[in-house]
Design a protein around this motif. Structure first.
Motif, PDB file in Angstrom:
ATOM      1  N   TRP A  66      56.667   1.158  45.607  1.00 53.80           N
ATOM      2  CA  TRP A  66      56.962   2.401  44.893  1.00 53.80           C
ATOM      3  C   TRP A  66      57.051   3.544  45.890  1.00 53.80           C
ATOM      4  O   TRP A  66      57.964   4.384  45.826  1.00 53.80           O
ATOM      5  N   GLN A  67      56.109   3.606  46.824  1.00 51.67           N
ATOM      6  CA  GLN A  67      56.102   4.675  47.822  1.00 51.67           C
ATOM      7  C   GLN A  67      57.355   4.646  48.695  1.00 51.67           C
ATOM      8  O   GLN A  67      57.891   5.687  49.076  1.00 51.67           O
ATOM      9  N   ALA A  68      57.836   3.432  49.008  1.00 54.04           N
ATOM     10  CA  ALA A  68      59.047   3.298  49.830  1.00 54.04           C
ATOM     11  C   ALA A  68      60.260   3.856  49.093  1.00 54.04           C
ATOM     12  O   ALA A  68      61.074   4.596  49.667  1.00 54.04           O
ATOM     13  N   ALA A  69      60.398   3.519  47.815  1.00 47.04           N
ATOM     14  CA  ALA A  69      61.530   4.029  47.032  1.00 47.04           C
ATOM     15  C   ALA A  69      61.447   5.543  46.892  1.00 47.04           C
ATOM     16  O   ALA A  69      62.448   6.259  47.045  1.00 47.04           O
ATOM     17  N   SER A  70      60.244   6.054  46.621  1.00 42.04           N
ATOM     18  CA  SER A  70      60.054   7.498  46.467  1.00 42.04           C
ATOM     19  C   SER A  70      60.398   8.239  47.755  1.00 42.04           C
ATOM     20  O   SER A  70      61.027   9.305  47.731  1.00 42.04           O
ATOM     21  N   LEU A  71      60.001   7.669  48.891  1.00 39.55           N
ATOM     22  CA  LEU A  71      60.266   8.306  50.180  1.00 39.55           C
ATOM     23  C   LEU A  71      61.769   8.390  50.456  1.00 39.55           C
ATOM     24  O   LEU A  71      62.270   9.423  50.915  1.00 39.55           O
ATOM     25  N   LEU A  72      62.490   7.314  50.152  1.00 41.36           N
ATOM     26  CA  LEU A  72      63.940   7.338  50.353  1.00 41.36           C
ATOM     27  C   LEU A  72      64.598   8.391  49.458  1.00 41.36           C
ATOM     28  O   LEU A  72      65.508   9.108  49.896  1.00 41.36           O
ATOM     29  N   ILE A  73      64.151   8.467  48.224  1.00 44.45           N
ATOM     30  CA  ILE A  73      64.720   9.450  47.293  1.00 44.45           C
ATOM     31  C   ILE A  73      64.520  10.866  47.824  1.00 44.45           C
ATOM     32  O   ILE A  73      65.451  11.685  47.849  1.00 44.45           O
ATOM     33  N   LYS A  74      63.304  11.159  48.300  1.00 43.30           N
ATOM     34  CA  LYS A  74      62.998  12.506  48.791  1.00 43.30           C
ATOM     35  C   LYS A  74      63.721  12.822  50.095  1.00 43.30           C
ATOM     36  O   LYS A  74      64.312  13.894  50.255  1.00 43.30           O
ATOM     37  N   ARG A  75      63.640  11.910  51.052  1.00 37.85           N
ATOM     38  CA  ARG A  75      64.196  12.178  52.380  1.00 37.85           C
ATOM     39  C   ARG A  75      65.716  12.233  52.392  1.00 37.85           C
ATOM     40  O   ARG A  75      66.308  12.942  53.204  1.00 37.85           O
ATOM     41  N   CYS A  76      66.335  11.440  51.521  1.00 35.55           N
ATOM     42  CA  CYS A  76      67.800  11.343  51.546  1.00 35.55           C
ATOM     43  C   CYS A  76      68.465  12.086  50.390  1.00 35.55           C
ATOM     44  O   CYS A  76      69.689  12.033  50.241  1.00 35.55           O
ATOM     45  N   GLY A  77      67.673  12.776  49.561  1.00 40.90           N
ATOM     46  CA  GLY A  77      68.250  13.535  48.460  1.00 40.90           C
ATOM     47  C   GLY A  77      68.968  12.675  47.443  1.00 40.90           C
ATOM     48  O   GLY A  77      69.972  13.095  46.858  1.00 40.90           O
ATOM     49  N   VAL A  78      68.456  11.468  47.204  1.00 42.56           N
ATOM     50  CA  VAL A  78      69.103  10.535  46.274  1.00 42.56           C
ATOM     51  C   VAL A  78      68.903  11.019  44.840  1.00 42.56           C
ATOM     52  O   VAL A  78      67.806  11.411  44.444  1.00 42.56           O
ATOM     53  N   LYS A  79      69.965  10.987  44.065  1.00 46.75           N
ATOM     54  CA  LYS A  79      69.916  11.448  42.675  1.00 46.75           C
ATOM     55  C   LYS A  79      69.867  10.283  41.690  1.00 46.75           C
ATOM     56  O   LYS A  79      70.245  10.410  40.528  1.00 46.75           O
ATOM     57  N   LYS A  80      69.405   9.129  42.159  1.00 47.22           N
ATOM     58  CA  LYS A  80      69.336   7.939  41.308  1.00 47.22           C
ATOM     59  C   LYS A  80      67.911   7.405  41.322  1.00 47.22           C
ATOM     60  O   LYS A  80      67.075   7.849  42.110  1.00 47.22           O
ATOM     61  N   GLY A  81      67.648   6.416  40.465  1.00 47.94           N
ATOM     62  CA  GLY A  81      66.355   5.756  40.436  1.00 47.94           C
ATOM     63  C   GLY A  81      66.509   4.275  40.722  1.00 47.94           C
ATOM     64  O   GLY A  81      67.598   3.796  41.042  1.00 47.94           O
ATOM     65  N   ALA A  82      65.397   3.531  40.610  1.00 50.30           N
ATOM     66  CA  ALA A  82      65.434   2.110  40.937  1.00 50.30           C
ATOM     67  C   ALA A  82      64.485   1.315  40.051  1.00 50.30           C
ATOM     68  O   ALA A  82      63.363   1.741  39.778  1.00 50.30           O
ATOM     69  N   ASP A  83      64.980   0.165  39.578  1.00 47.78           N
ATOM     70  CA  ASP A  83      64.132  -0.850  38.968  1.00 47.78           C
ATOM     71  C   ASP A  83      63.775  -1.844  40.065  1.00 47.78           C
ATOM     72  O   ASP A  83      64.663  -2.360  40.764  1.00 47.78           O
ATOM     73  N   ILE A  84      62.481  -2.112  40.231  1.00 40.55           N
ATOM     74  CA  ILE A  84      62.003  -3.017  41.271  1.00 40.55           C
ATOM     75  C   ILE A  84      61.197  -4.128  40.615  1.00 40.55           C
ATOM     76  O   ILE A  84      60.247  -3.869  39.874  1.00 40.55           O
ATOM     77  N   TYR A  85      61.589  -5.371  40.879  1.00 40.34           N
ATOM     78  CA  TYR A  85      60.823  -6.521  40.389  1.00 40.34           C
ATOM     79  C   TYR A  85      60.359  -7.319  41.603  1.00 40.34           C
ATOM     80  O   TYR A  85      61.176  -7.704  42.438  1.00 40.34           O
ATOM     81  N   ILE A  86      59.045  -7.533  41.707  1.00 44.11           N
ATOM     82  CA  ILE A  86      58.487  -8.233  42.874  1.00 44.11           C
ATOM     83  C   ILE A  86      57.984  -9.610  42.440  1.00 44.11           C
ATOM     84  O   ILE A  86      57.070  -9.724  41.628  1.00 44.11           O
TER      85      ILE A  86
END
Length: 287
Positions: A66-86
């Motif tokens: 979750w932290q990895a996805a959040s970091l990419l969104i913040k650092r790269c200004g991404v306007k999308k979200g992600a479903d992650i299944y582990i």
């Protein structure tokens, strides 16, 4: 998108000193093995949603994926979200970097899915903000890690061999183990000798230099870990040592038949036993 997230093992682990910033200075030789989680990624309109087949895995902000996805969104200004299944195959809290490798897989996978164009070096730099093992897991392969674990010197893949991984039921606290380390009583690994043995593809040299300064403390806290290591040696392992802060112990074996003998010897009283191979090769820039 499906991303493979392999586990790592420590061929050596040395703790040099406690730093002024509160972290510990380490030097360790690590390599990836073919025991891997699978991380499924799908774009969504907004937000981060995590699910898993493992009921013990946290699915909130404490999860490194979750932290990895959040970091990419913040650092790269991404306007999308992600479903992650582990899909968990790496035992949790095992000293095998399961959480870190899932985070690294999310960084690599979402970089492709969202077409961000970041290099592995840039992803590894981002990963260092999540955890000290994440940069290594971004690249995979075999490396000497220094500093907090984020300073990497890459090595060639070790010679092919079988790896038997054995994890007892009881976990250990990495924080508690670091707190109990006694620097004046440590026997430090021959890190340079291990580096030379890996470069020379010398399996005997690798097996004879397996070492982890955390073992004595973990053995004190969880005597079963020492018992597992002793059994692996008795059953004929070419070399055996604890990975990370434990509690997983692994054995290296030249032959599959010997690895199976070790596996069968432990499987009768342990649930978490695996036979895998070393991977040792770095990730490519693309998945």
């Amino acid at each position: 998108m499906i991303v493979k997230a392999p586990a790592k093992i420590n061929l050596t682990l040395d703790v040099i000193r406690k730093r002024s910033d509160g972290y510990h200075e380490v030097e360790m030789v690590m390599t990836t093995v073919d025991l891997a989680d699978r991380v499924y990624l799908e774009e969504r309109e907004h937000g981060i949603h995590i699910e898993s087949d493992n009921g013990f895995l946290p699915l909130d902000r404490s999860n490194l994926a979750w932290q990895a996805a959040s970091l990419l969104i913040k650092r790269c200004g991404v306007k999308k979200g992600a479903d992650i299944y582990i899909e968990k195959r790496i035992p949790m809290s095992a000293g095998l970097a399961g959480g870190s490798t899932d985070a690294a897989a999310v960084l690599r996978g979402l970089n492709e899915l969202w077409q961000l164009g970041l290099t592995l070096d840039e992803l590894a730099e981002l990963g260092a903000a999540i955890g000290s093992d994440v940069p290594f897991c971004v690249y995979g392969g075999t490396a000497v890690a220094r500093g907090r674990g984020e300073e990497l010197e890459f090595l060639p893949a070790p010679p092919a061999c079988w790896v038997v991984l054995a994890k007892p039921k009881n976990g250990v606290s990495t924080k508690e183990i670091y707190k109990r380390l006694r620097f004046n009583q440590m026997t430090h690994p021959d890190t340079q000798g291990m580096i030379d043995a890996v470069k020379a593809a010398d399996l005997d040299g690798i097996c004879s230099r397996l070492a982890n300064v955390m073992e004595p403390v973990t053995f004190e806290l969880e005597p079963e870990v020492r018992m597992i290591k002793d059994r692996l040696a008795q059953y004929g392992a070419d070399g055996t040592v604890m990975s990370g802060s434990g509690p997983t112990v692994f054995a290296l074996c030249r032959s599959e038949s010997r690895a199976e003998r070790l596996y069968n010897g432990l499987k009768g009283f342990m649930d978490e036993v695996h036979i895998v191979r070393m991977l040792g090769e770095r990730s490519s820039e693309h998945i």
